[in-house]
Design a protein around this motif. Structure first.
Motif, short mmCIF file in Angstrom:
data_model
loop_
_atom_site.label_atom_id
_atom_site.label_comp_id
_atom_site.label_asym_id
_atom_site.label_seq_id
_atom_site.Cartn_x
_atom_site.Cartn_y
_atom_site.Cartn_z
N THR A 31 5.66 -29.57 49.60
CA THR A 31 4.68 -30.45 48.95
C THR A 31 3.36 -29.75 48.62
O THR A 31 2.70 -30.11 47.66
CB THR A 31 4.38 -31.66 49.85
OG1 THR A 31 3.95 -31.20 51.15
CG2 THR A 31 5.62 -32.53 50.02
N LEU A 32 2.99 -28.74 49.41
CA LEU A 32 1.69 -28.10 49.23
C LEU A 32 1.78 -26.70 48.63
O LEU A 32 0.75 -26.14 48.23
CB LEU A 32 0.96 -28.01 50.59
CG LEU A 32 0.64 -29.33 51.30
CD1 LEU A 32 -0.04 -29.04 52.63
CD2 LEU A 32 -0.23 -30.22 50.43
N GLY A 33 2.97 -26.14 48.58
CA GLY A 33 3.09 -24.77 48.13
C GLY A 33 2.77 -23.81 49.27
O GLY A 33 2.29 -24.21 50.33
N THR A 34 3.04 -22.54 49.04
CA THR A 34 2.85 -21.55 50.10
C THR A 34 1.40 -21.42 50.52
O THR A 34 1.07 -21.40 51.71
CB THR A 34 3.38 -20.18 49.63
OG1 THR A 34 4.75 -20.30 49.25
CG2 THR A 34 3.26 -19.14 50.73
N ILE A 35 0.48 -21.33 49.54
CA ILE A 35 -0.93 -21.16 49.85
C ILE A 35 -1.48 -22.39 50.56
O ILE A 35 -2.23 -22.29 51.54
CB ILE A 35 -1.74 -20.88 48.57
CG1 ILE A 35 -1.31 -19.54 47.95
CG2 ILE A 35 -3.24 -20.85 48.88
CD1 ILE A 35 -2.00 -19.22 46.64
N GLY A 36 -1.09 -23.56 50.08
CA GLY A 36 -1.57 -24.79 50.71
C GLY A 36 -1.09 -24.92 52.13
O GLY A 36 -1.86 -25.30 53.03
N ALA A 37 0.19 -24.60 52.39
CA ALA A 37 0.73 -24.69 53.74
C ALA A 37 0.05 -23.67 54.66
O ALA A 37 -0.13 -23.93 55.86
CB ALA A 37 2.23 -24.46 53.72
N THR A 38 -0.32 -22.52 54.11
CA THR A 38 -1.01 -21.50 54.90
C THR A 38 -2.41 -21.97 55.30
O THR A 38 -2.85 -21.78 56.43
CB THR A 38 -1.12 -20.18 54.11
OG1 THR A 38 0.19 -19.72 53.80
CG2 THR A 38 -1.85 -19.12 54.92
N GLN A 39 -3.11 -22.60 54.38
CA GLN A 39 -4.47 -23.07 54.65
C GLN A 39 -4.49 -24.16 55.72
O GLN A 39 -5.48 -24.32 56.44
CB GLN A 39 -5.11 -23.59 53.36
CG GLN A 39 -6.42 -24.37 53.53
CD GLN A 39 -7.56 -23.53 54.08
OE1 GLN A 39 -7.38 -22.63 54.88
NE2 GLN A 39 -8.78 -23.84 53.64
N VAL A 40 -3.38 -24.89 55.86
CA VAL A 40 -3.30 -25.96 56.86
C VAL A 40 -3.60 -25.42 58.26
O VAL A 40 -4.28 -26.07 59.06
CB VAL A 40 -1.91 -26.63 56.81
CG1 VAL A 40 -1.65 -27.46 58.08
CG2 VAL A 40 -1.80 -27.52 55.58
N ARG A 41 -3.09 -24.22 58.58
CA ARG A 41 -3.28 -23.66 59.92
C ARG A 41 -4.75 -23.43 60.23
O ARG A 41 -5.16 -23.53 61.39
CB ARG A 41 -2.51 -22.35 60.07
CG ARG A 41 -3.02 -21.20 59.24
CD ARG A 41 -2.30 -19.91 59.51
NE ARG A 41 -2.60 -19.36 60.83
CZ ARG A 41 -2.27 -18.13 61.20
NH1 ARG A 41 -1.61 -17.35 60.37
NH2 ARG A 41 -2.59 -17.69 62.39
N PHE A 42 -5.55 -23.13 59.20
CA PHE A 42 -6.98 -22.89 59.42
C PHE A 42 -7.78 -24.19 59.35
O PHE A 42 -8.53 -24.51 60.28
CB PHE A 42 -7.50 -21.89 58.38
CG PHE A 42 -6.79 -20.57 58.38
CD1 PHE A 42 -6.75 -19.78 59.51
CD2 PHE A 42 -6.15 -20.12 57.23
CE1 PHE A 42 -6.09 -18.55 59.52
CE2 PHE A 42 -5.48 -18.91 57.22
CZ PHE A 42 -5.45 -18.12 58.37
N LEU A 43 -7.63 -24.93 58.27
CA LEU A 43 -8.45 -26.11 58.03
C LEU A 43 -8.20 -27.19 59.09
O LEU A 43 -9.15 -27.76 59.64
CB LEU A 43 -8.16 -26.67 56.63
CG LEU A 43 -8.96 -27.90 56.22
CD1 LEU A 43 -10.44 -27.58 56.18
CD2 LEU A 43 -8.49 -28.41 54.86
N TYR A 44 -6.93 -27.46 59.39
CA TYR A 44 -6.62 -28.52 60.34
C TYR A 44 -6.52 -28.00 61.78
O TYR A 44 -6.43 -28.79 62.72
CB TYR A 44 -5.33 -29.23 59.94
CG TYR A 44 -5.51 -30.08 58.70
CD1 TYR A 44 -6.14 -31.31 58.78
CD2 TYR A 44 -5.08 -29.64 57.45
CE1 TYR A 44 -6.33 -32.09 57.65
CE2 TYR A 44 -5.25 -30.40 56.32
CZ TYR A 44 -5.89 -31.63 56.42
OH TYR A 44 -6.08 -32.41 55.29
N GLY A 45 -6.54 -26.69 61.93
CA GLY A 45 -6.58 -26.13 63.28
C GLY A 45 -8.00 -26.07 63.83
O GLY A 45 -8.21 -26.15 65.04
#
Length: 302
Positions: A31-45
């Protein structure tokens, strides 16, 4: 209290949590693409790491460690190299298969051994070096799947990109350990948590700015999917917390070599979640990883 071997359970927990986070990110990629899924670990972490920091301060009754420029330099270098390593990894996977790309990227423990000695002066025994080589060989065997999955003829460009990615991950691990060691005060848990928060703050800012400039639609999609992303962010923050606790207690190469248990956990996930079966080569690789882990534990306990 003897904390000599506490890095072992901390690393095992970190590897297990990272496997869970990677599984969640794999699903978010749709749903978010590779870059979006990667950013999840930082933004929501980041929010969870801040909660960890508050809890550690309250329970320990300590104050934040004093800021110093050596700490800032290590954190900045580690944060940027981790982002760059992720980008190089994605570039490698675009040129070659995931399996073959992993062969190059999983040279990280070997490179950690070199960078740890050069940058931080970490000690590595002969048995420890053997453990790194054996375990890494096991990972390489597990990664070489299918017909044509050999290093010969794979091309110099993906090889260079993949090895550079492994180097980036290795440098980031060494850099984060250097950062927490540069703090002059605080328990090992407080120093680990402070380093985690500092790194996530910087990485979140960098990637948010990049997404605002180049991929604003992806950033909006990340914000809209906060419900499904929170759990991945939480698990990712837990993984990072325990990685850094382990870094505070022993040399980076020990942590990253034992952390190869992650590939064994991934095998379990592949079979249980994705209904994938293991080949004979993969079983041999698992055996070598286990032998390497045993050698590592023996070398660090004597």
């Amino acid at each position: 209290m003897d904390l000599t071997l506490l890095w072992i359970p901390a690393t095992v927990i970190a590897a297990a949590a990272q496997t869970a986070r990677n599984t969640m990110q794999h699903r978010l990629t749709d749903t978010l693409g590779t870059i979006g899924a990667t950013q999840v670990r930082f933004l929501y972490g980041l929010p969870f790491s801040l909660v960890f920091l508050v809890v550690v301060l309250m329970v320990g009754g300590e104050s934040l460690p004093a800021f110093n420029w050596r700490f800032a330099a290590f954190v900045a270098g580690a944060a940027v190299t981790q982002i760059a390593a992720t980008a190089l990894m994605l570039a490698t996977m675009q040129l070659r298969s995931f399996a073959l790309s992993t062969v190059y990227i999983k040279t990280e423990p070997l490179q950690v051994a070199v960078f740890g000695v050069v940058v931080l002066g970490d000690h590595l025994s002969v048995w420890g070096a053997c453990a790194v080589i054996v375990a890494t060989t096991g990972v390489v065997l597990m990664s070489l799947k299918g017909k044509g999955a050999t290093l010969a003829g794979s091309g110099w460009r993906p090889a260079l990109l993949g090895i550079a990615s492994g180097a980036g991950f290795a440098l980031s691990s060494v850099g984060f350990r250097g950062a927490l060691l540069s703090l002059d005060s605080g328990s090992f848990v407080l120093r680990a948590t402070s380093t985690l928060v500092a790194g996530l703050v910087l990485q979140t800012i960098i990637l948010v700015v990049w997404l605002l400039v180049f991929k604003r639609d992806v950033l909006l999609a990340i914000l809209r999917s906060w419900r499904s992303s929170l759990l991945a962010g939480c698990v990712g923050a837990v993984a990072s917390q325990f990685w850094y606790i382990a870094f505070a207690l022993t040399a980076t190469v020990n942590v990253r070599t034992l952390g190869l248990l992650e590939v064994l956990f991934a095998q379990v996930v592949s079979r249980k979640v994705f209904a994938q079966t293991a080949t004979g080569r993969e079983r041999l690789g698992v055996g070598l990883v286990l032998v390497g882990v045993v050698l590592l534990l023996v070398s660090t306990s004597t």
